[in-house]
Design an enzyme around this catalytic site. Sequence first.
Site, PDB file in Angstrom:
ATOM      1  N   GLY A   1       1.813   4.123   4.335  1.00 12.19           N
ATOM      2  CA  GLY A   1       2.778   3.247   3.670  1.00 12.19           C
ATOM      3  C   GLY A   1       3.978   4.049   3.183  1.00 12.19           C
TER       4      GLY A   1
ATOM      5  CB  ALA B   1       1.107  11.000   6.444  1.00 16.12           C
TER       6      ALA B   1
ATOM      7  CG  ASN C   1     -12.138  16.798  15.944  1.00 17.94           C
ATOM      8  OD1 ASN C   1     -12.905  16.358  15.081  1.00 17.94           O
ATOM      9  ND2 ASN C   1     -10.923  16.310  16.133  1.00 17.94           N
TER      10      ASN C   1
ATOM     11  CD  GLU D   1      -9.814   2.994   7.848  1.00 13.64           C
ATOM     12  OE1 GLU D   1      -9.033   2.122   7.444  1.00 13.64           O
ATOM     13  OE2 GLU D   1      -9.489   3.865   8.657  1.00 13.64           O
TER      14      GLU D   1
ATOM     15  N   GLY E   1      -0.004   4.360   0.099  1.00 13.11           N
ATOM     16  CA  GLY E   1      -0.802   5.525   0.490  1.00 13.11           C
ATOM     17  C   GLY E   1      -0.045   6.368   1.503  1.00 13.11           C
TER      18      GLY E   1
ATOM     19  CG  ASN F   1     -12.794   6.837  15.126  1.00 12.44           C
ATOM     20  OD1 ASN F   1     -13.948   6.839  14.737  1.00 12.44           O
ATOM     21  ND2 ASN F   1     -11.759   7.041  14.329  1.00 12.44           N
TER      22      ASN F   1
ATOM     23  CE  LYS G   1      -5.796   6.201  16.475  1.00 10.51           C
ATOM     24  NZ  LYS G   1      -4.997   5.750  15.347  1.00 10.51           N
TER      25      LYS G   1
ATOM     26  N   GLY H   1       0.839  -1.210   0.000  1.00  9.13           N
ATOM     27  CA  GLY H   1       0.000   0.000   0.000  1.00  9.13           C
ATOM     28  C   GLY H   1       0.860   1.241   0.000  1.00  9.13           C
TER      29      GLY H   1
ATOM     30  NE  ARG I   1      -2.342   2.850  -8.063  1.00  9.75           N
ATOM     31  CZ  ARG I   1      -2.175   4.158  -7.869  1.00  9.75           C
ATOM     32  NH1 ARG I   1      -2.193   4.992  -8.881  1.00  9.75           N
ATOM     33  NH2 ARG I   1      -1.982   4.631  -6.664  1.00  9.75           N
TER      34      ARG I   1
HETATM   35  P1  NAP Z   1      -4.458   5.527   2.020  1.00 12.01           P
HETATM   36  O1  NAP Z   1      -3.674   6.788   1.880  1.00 12.01           O
HETATM   37  O2  NAP Z   1      -5.792   5.430   1.384  1.00 12.01           O
HETATM   38  O3  NAP Z   1      -3.535   4.353   1.488  1.00 12.01           O
HETATM   39  C1  NAP Z   1      -3.964   3.027   1.320  1.00 12.01           C
HETATM   40  C2  NAP Z   1      -3.162   2.438   0.177  1.00 12.01           C
HETATM   41  O4  NAP Z   1      -3.438   1.042   0.082  1.00 12.01           O
HETATM   42  C3  NAP Z   1      -3.511   3.045  -1.193  1.00 12.01           C
HETATM   43  O5  NAP Z   1      -2.325   3.478  -1.795  1.00 12.01           O
HETATM   44  C4  NAP Z   1      -4.111   1.871  -1.960  1.00 12.01           C
HETATM   45  O6  NAP Z   1      -3.775   1.852  -3.320  1.00 12.01           O
HETATM   46  C5  NAP Z   1      -3.403   0.715  -1.289  1.00 12.01           C
HETATM   47  N1  NAP Z   1      -4.046  -0.570  -1.549  1.00 12.01           N
HETATM   48  C6  NAP Z   1      -5.328  -0.948  -1.295  1.00 12.01           C
HETATM   49  N2  NAP Z   1      -5.533  -2.217  -1.683  1.00 12.01           N
HETATM   50  C7  NAP Z   1      -4.350  -2.646  -2.209  1.00 12.01           C
HETATM   51  C8  NAP Z   1      -3.914  -3.865  -2.784  1.00 12.01           C
HETATM   52  N3  NAP Z   1      -4.757  -4.904  -2.922  1.00 12.01           N
HETATM   53  N4  NAP Z   1      -2.642  -3.963  -3.207  1.00 12.01           N
HETATM   54  C9  NAP Z   1      -1.787  -2.933  -3.108  1.00 12.01           C
HETATM   55  N5  NAP Z   1      -2.132  -1.734  -2.560  1.00 12.01           N
HETATM   56  C10 NAP Z   1      -3.409  -1.603  -2.112  1.00 12.01           C
HETATM   57  O7  NAP Z   1      -4.639   5.145   3.549  1.00 12.01           O
HETATM   58  P2  NAP Z   1      -3.851   5.676   4.831  1.00 12.01           P
HETATM   59  O8  NAP Z   1      -4.337   7.036   5.179  1.00 12.01           O
HETATM   60  O9  NAP Z   1      -2.387   5.450   4.646  1.00 12.01           O
HETATM   61  O10 NAP Z   1      -4.421   4.689   5.924  1.00 12.01           O
HETATM   62  C11 NAP Z   1      -3.992   3.347   6.087  1.00 12.01           C
HETATM   63  C12 NAP Z   1      -4.476   2.882   7.453  1.00 12.01           C
HETATM   64  O11 NAP Z   1      -3.774   3.620   8.456  1.00 12.01           O
HETATM   65  C13 NAP Z   1      -5.979   3.163   7.698  1.00 12.01           C
HETATM   66  O12 NAP Z   1      -6.557   2.130   8.436  1.00 12.01           O
HETATM   67  C14 NAP Z   1      -5.961   4.448   8.487  1.00 12.01           C
HETATM   68  O13 NAP Z   1      -7.094   4.613   9.317  1.00 12.01           O
HETATM   69  C15 NAP Z   1      -4.698   4.268   9.320  1.00 12.01           C
HETATM   70  N6  NAP Z   1      -4.110   5.534   9.780  1.00 12.01           N
HETATM   71  C16 NAP Z   1      -3.857   6.543   8.897  1.00 12.01           C
HETATM   72  C17 NAP Z   1      -3.275   7.713   9.352  1.00 12.01           C
HETATM   73  C18 NAP Z   1      -2.954   8.863   8.399  1.00 12.01           C
HETATM   74  O14 NAP Z   1      -2.527   9.910   8.879  1.00 12.01           O
HETATM   75  N7  NAP Z   1      -3.127   8.735   7.116  1.00 12.01           N
HETATM   76  C19 NAP Z   1      -2.972   7.863  10.708  1.00 12.01           C
HETATM   77  C20 NAP Z   1      -3.237   6.808  11.586  1.00 12.01           C
HETATM   78  C21 NAP Z   1      -3.814   5.649  11.099  1.00 12.01           C
HETATM   79  P3  NAP Z   1      -4.387   2.858  -4.424  1.00 12.01           P
HETATM   80  O15 NAP Z   1      -3.565   4.102  -4.262  1.00 12.01           O
HETATM   81  O16 NAP Z   1      -4.123   2.128  -5.670  1.00 12.01           O
HETATM   82  O17 NAP Z   1      -5.832   3.037  -4.076  1.00 12.01           O
END
Ligand code: NAP
Length: 305
Positions: free
Chosen positions: A14, A131, A202, A264, A11, A188, A184, A9, A37
């Site tokens: 990741g 992020a 908030n 989610e 995103g 939430n 958490k 992932g 991709r």
């Molecule tokens: P995100 O930016 O949406 O990233 C998710 C990534 O997973 C996307 O790049 C998506 O690809 C990829 N993906 C999905 N299915 C896939 C597959 N089968 N194979 C390969 N890649 C795949 O999400 P995020 O914000 O990083 O969040 C990830 C988790 O961390 C969530 O549960 C979120 O609640 C948690 N979290 C996030 C943050 C934050 O600040 N962002 C903070 C704390 C916790 P595509 O780009 O192709 O769609």
Amino acid sequence: MSTPWHVLGAGSLGTLWATRLARAGLPVRLIVRDAERLQSYQAAGGLTLVEHGVASTYAVPGETPDSPEPIRRLLVACKAYDAESAVARLAPRLTADAELILLQNGLGSQDAVANRVPLARCISASSTEGAFRDGAWRVVFAGHGFTWLGDAGHPVAPIWLDDLEAAKIPHEWSTDILTRLWRKLALNCAINPLTVLHNCRNGGLQEHHCEVATLCAELAELLERCGQPAAAENLQQEVERVIHATAANYSSMYQDVANQRRTEISYLLGHACKVAVRHQLNLPHLKQLQQRLITHLRSLGLPSD
Ligand code: NAP
């Protein structure tokens, strides 16, 4: 040569992890969805992390799930609703001693993943780092924070925490990770759905004090019932503190809805309601909140699961 980190992932989280590990000279490989991709990623030349306004690009090698190399250490950085199916595709590549680090928010997805790969060690994480993506293969490090990691079934810390140290990823091994995840989740549930339904930051919930207090009472009851009394302690006080301290922020669920992205919900409020039913606990306000949120998401044409 140390064990490569496979990051599933590309995103926000990741990329945040992959770039810091790569910056520390550790071997990292990025797994993207498919060949299309991968082509887009390779054309971009790497992952870009923007930190304190400075952008740095790291040429982390990319691959698709079908790549043949075995995987020993996998960082699962998908959304909760994608984690199980994304890991299932990689199951044939996992080594007998594989370890998975699950970054998903909420609860439910960790068990679903663990059931898919029963032989692998699954480590859950709870992170306060923040992020967001501001372009293709480009992520802004918005909020410095902390990540707790733990394995509810096995209290011994893994050796690779040294890699996180080297990569300057602030972390701590936690022997009560489930309590952290439940706490958490409860925070939430008390905040995020209401910010969506009241269409506010908030801080706007300060005007809905009674509604928040009622939800906190039901959530505390749920936590007690499912064997998490420590997560229930002073819940309302902490919810109020968070509402005050983050008054100017929009919750993650609010942002998902505003950007017409899937939420989610099933792993947050949905999970809380499901566990309440399992324990034959009647929590009418929580149930009503879930119904209101589902109706609202449907009215916007967004998935309600
Ligand atoms: P995100 O930016 O949406 O990233 C998710 C990534 O997973 C996307 O790049 C998506 O690809 C990829 N993906 C999905 N299915 C896939 C597959 N089968 N194979 C390969 N890649 C795949 O999400 P995020 O914000 O990083 O969040 C990830 C988790 O961390 C969530 O549960 C979120 O609640 C948690 N979290 C996030 C943050 C934050 O600040 N962002 C903070 C704390 C916790 P595509 O780009 O192709 O769609």
